[in-house]
Write an enzyme that holds these catalytic residues in place. Structure first.
Site, PDB file in Angstrom:
ATOM      1  N   ASP A  99      -0.055 -60.020 -49.686  1.00  0.00           N
ATOM      2  CA  ASP A  99      -1.167 -59.573 -50.530  1.00  0.00           C
ATOM      3  C   ASP A  99      -1.196 -60.342 -51.848  1.00  0.00           C
ATOM      4  O   ASP A  99      -0.411 -60.079 -52.740  1.00  0.00           O
ATOM      5  CB  ASP A  99      -1.023 -58.078 -50.790  1.00  0.00           C
ATOM      6  CG  ASP A  99      -2.213 -57.497 -51.531  1.00  0.00           C
ATOM      7  OD1 ASP A  99      -3.198 -58.224 -51.742  1.00  0.00           O
ATOM      8  OD2 ASP A  99      -2.163 -56.307 -51.888  1.00  0.00           O
ATOM      9  N   ASP A 306      -8.505 -63.086 -52.321  1.00  0.00           N
ATOM     10  CA  ASP A 306      -7.475 -62.123 -51.958  1.00  0.00           C
ATOM     11  C   ASP A 306      -7.094 -62.298 -50.489  1.00  0.00           C
ATOM     12  O   ASP A 306      -7.922 -62.107 -49.600  1.00  0.00           O
ATOM     13  CB  ASP A 306      -8.019 -60.716 -52.198  1.00  0.00           C
ATOM     14  CG  ASP A 306      -6.980 -59.632 -52.017  1.00  0.00           C
ATOM     15  OD1 ASP A 306      -5.833 -59.951 -51.663  1.00  0.00           O
ATOM     16  OD2 ASP A 306      -7.320 -58.453 -52.235  1.00  0.00           O
TER      17      ASP A 306
END
Length: 436
Positions: A99, A306
Site C-alpha cells: 500500500d 496509490d
C-alpha cells in the site's frame, strides 16, 4: 489514501516460496522471490482509509543505499496485491497488503491455525514490544498521528479503523525482516495485530518516516501490473526493490512536495502526489482546469497515485466532465440506477468491447508531456454478473476531497517510485510477458 490519510482498495497478492542471495560484496547483493496469487472474497471494492495520520540494510547494525540491494519479484494479479515477507528471526512468512497510500505496517499476531497462521512472537529472537514510555506511544508524533493507549501490561496499544468497517488493533513492536542469515533490515516499527477483521496485514509504503521504505532505507521501488483478462489463468507481473533495469525507458514526473507550513486539513503530505494536468477521452480533451488536480488552500484536489486503490477517484469538478463525456457517447447503454460498491455509477450490461470502442482510449495527462494511457480495451472493469463499469468513482462518496489513481489504471504499466529523486516514472510494458 484520503481524509488527510489514504484510501486502500484491493491489492496485489504475493506468496514467497524461496529466496536466494549472493553477498560477496554489499553492493552486489541481489534477492529474488517467486510470488503467487491468492483470491479475494470481497464482492465490492475494498476501501481502507488510514486514520489521520529505501534498498535494505545489510544487518541490524548497519544500513546501505538503495543501490546496494535489488530485489526482483513476480506476482500474479487478482485485483488485490499482497506481498509475503520474511518477518522475524528466524523468518516467518507473513502476508501484507502492498500500500503506497499508508504509513504504518502491521502484521497478524493472533491466529495460530494454518493455513492462515499469523506471526508468533515467541518464535522470534529479534521481537521487541514497545512500552508505553516510548516516544512513539505519545499521541502527537510529528507526521504520524495514531490513536495509542497503555494496555494493562504497560505496553503501547494502537487502534486502526478503516472506511469499509475493517479494523486492526494490537501492540506497536520492533522487528526485522530476515532475507538470509547475513541479510536483514534494521529493527522496524510495526503493528502486531491481536485483533483484526482482515486476514492480511499492511505494508505501508508512503513517504512517512515510519513507512517501510523510510525505515528500511528503500529509496526506489517499482512494479508492473498485468492486465486482468488477457490470457487464461491468473496473469503474472513483476516487482522490484531497488533499481529497475527497464528504467532508461521510463518517463518521469516530479512529485509535488509540501512543507510543514503547507499542512492543510484535506491534504495528505505523505502521499505520492503528482502534478496532473488533464484528461482526454477518445480524441476529446475534457474541459477541466489543471487547478482541479492541485491542492487548493484547504488541501482539496490533491492527485495521488496509490498501489492499494483498485479504482480511480476524482473530485466532482473532474468527475462530472468524465461522466458527461461517457454519457454523450454511450448514454443510452448506461445501466440506470446501478452503482457498483457505492462508488461507481458508469456501468453497463452487454458487449463490453463495443462500449469500450465507443468510449475510446482514456488518457491522464501530467507535466512534461507524461501520460498514463488506458487503452479502450481496459476502460471497463468486469464487476461480475455481466456488468462492466468505467473504473472511476466520485471521491466525495469516500468522504475524501482528493483525486486518487488506482491500480486498475496502472495495468500494463511500469510505475517506479524514485523517492531519492522525488519523482515517479512510467513505462508501458506487457507485464505478463515480463515475468516469464
Amino acid at each position: 489514501m484520503a481524509l488527510s490519510c489514504s484510501v486502500s482498495f484491493c491489492m496485489l497478492l504475493f506468496s514467497i516460496f524461496s529466496f536466494t542471495c549472493s553477498n560477496a560484496k554489499l553492493d552486489q547483493t541481489s534477492l529474488s522471490f517467486p510470488l503467487t496469487a491468492l483470491p479475494l472474497s470481497t464482492t465490492k471494492p475494498h476501501i481502507k482509509t488510514n486514520p489521520q495520520f529505501r534498498t535494505l540494510s545489510s544487518s541490524s547494525s548497519s544500513s546501505s543505499s538503495s543501490s546496494s540491494y535489488n530485489l526482483k519479484s513476480s506476482f500474479k494479479y487478482s485485483m488485490a496485491l499482497v506481498v509475503t515477507l520474511p518477518i522475524g528471526t528466524p523468518p516467518q512468512l507473513q502476508q501484507m497488503v502492498l500500500d503506497t497510500g499508508s504509513q504504518l505496517s502491521w502484521i497478524q499476531c493472533h491466529n495460530k491455525t494454518p493455513p492462515t497462521a499469523s506471526f508468533d512472537p515467541s518464535l522470534s529472537s529479534s521481537f521487541y514490544v514497545i512500552p508505553c514510555t516510548h516516544p512513539l506511544c505519545k499521541p502527537r508524533v510529528p507526521d504520524f498521528t495514531l490513536p495509542t493507549t497503555c494496555d494493562q501490561n504497560r505496553l503501547c496499544h494502537y487502534s486502526y479503523f478503516y472506511a469499509d468497517g475493517t479494523y486492526a488493533e494490537g501492540n506497536l513492536v520492533r522487528e526485522k525482516l530476515t532475507f538470509s542469515p547475513s541479510q536483514t533490515t534494521p529493527p522496524l516499527t510495526l503493528g502486531c495485530a491481536t485483533e483484526s477483521s482482515d486476514a492480511k496485514g499492511i505494508l505501508g509504503m508512503n513517504l512517512g518516516r515510519l513507512s517501510f521504505p523510510s525505515q528500511a532505507k528503500v529509496t526506489k521501488f517499482s512494479y508492473c501490473v498485468p492486465t486482468r483478462q488477457t490470457r487464461p489463468g491468473t496473469p503474472t507481473g513483476s516487482f522490484y526493490l531497488g533499481n529497475n533495469p527497464s528504467s532508461s525507458k521510463f518517463r518521469y514526473v516530479n512529485m509535488l512536495t509540501f512543507t510543514p507550513s503547507q499542512r492543510m486539513p484535506n491534504l495528505d503530505p505523505l502521499a505520492f502526489t503528482l502534478p496532473m494536468q488533464g484528461i482526454r477521452i477518445g480524441a476529446k480533451k475534457l474541459n477541466i482546469p489543471p487547478s482541479v488536480f492541485r491542492p487548493n488552500a484547504g488541501g482539496s484536489g490533491q492527485t495521488m497515485i496509490d498501489s492499494g486503490s483498485e479504482f480511480t477517484f476524482l473530485v466532482d469538478a473532474a468527475y462530472e466532465r468524465v461522466h458527461e463525456e461517457v454519457n454523450r457517447v454511450v448514454g443510452p447503454r448506461i445501466k440506470k440506477g446501478y452503482v457498483y460498491g457505492g462508488v461507481a455509477d458508469m456501468c453497463f450490461d452487454g458487449d463490453a468491447s463495443l462500449i469500450g470502442r465507443l468510449i475510446g482510449d482514456m488518457v491522464f495527462e501530467f507535466e512534461k508531456g507524461v501520460e498514463i494511457v488506458i487503452r479502450k480495451e481496459r476502460v471497463l472493469a468486469d464487476v461480475g454478473g455481466g456488468v462492466h463499469c468505467v473504473g472511476i468513482g466520485r471521491s466525495e462518496r469516500l468522504g475524501a476531497a482528493s483525486n486518487i489513481i488506482g491500480n486498475f489504471h496502472q495495468q500494463n504499466l511500469w510505475v517506479e517510485f524514485d523517492i531519492g529523486n522525488r519523482r515517479v516514472g512510467f513505462g508501458e510494458a506487457d507485464c505478463s510477458r515480463l515475468a516469464k
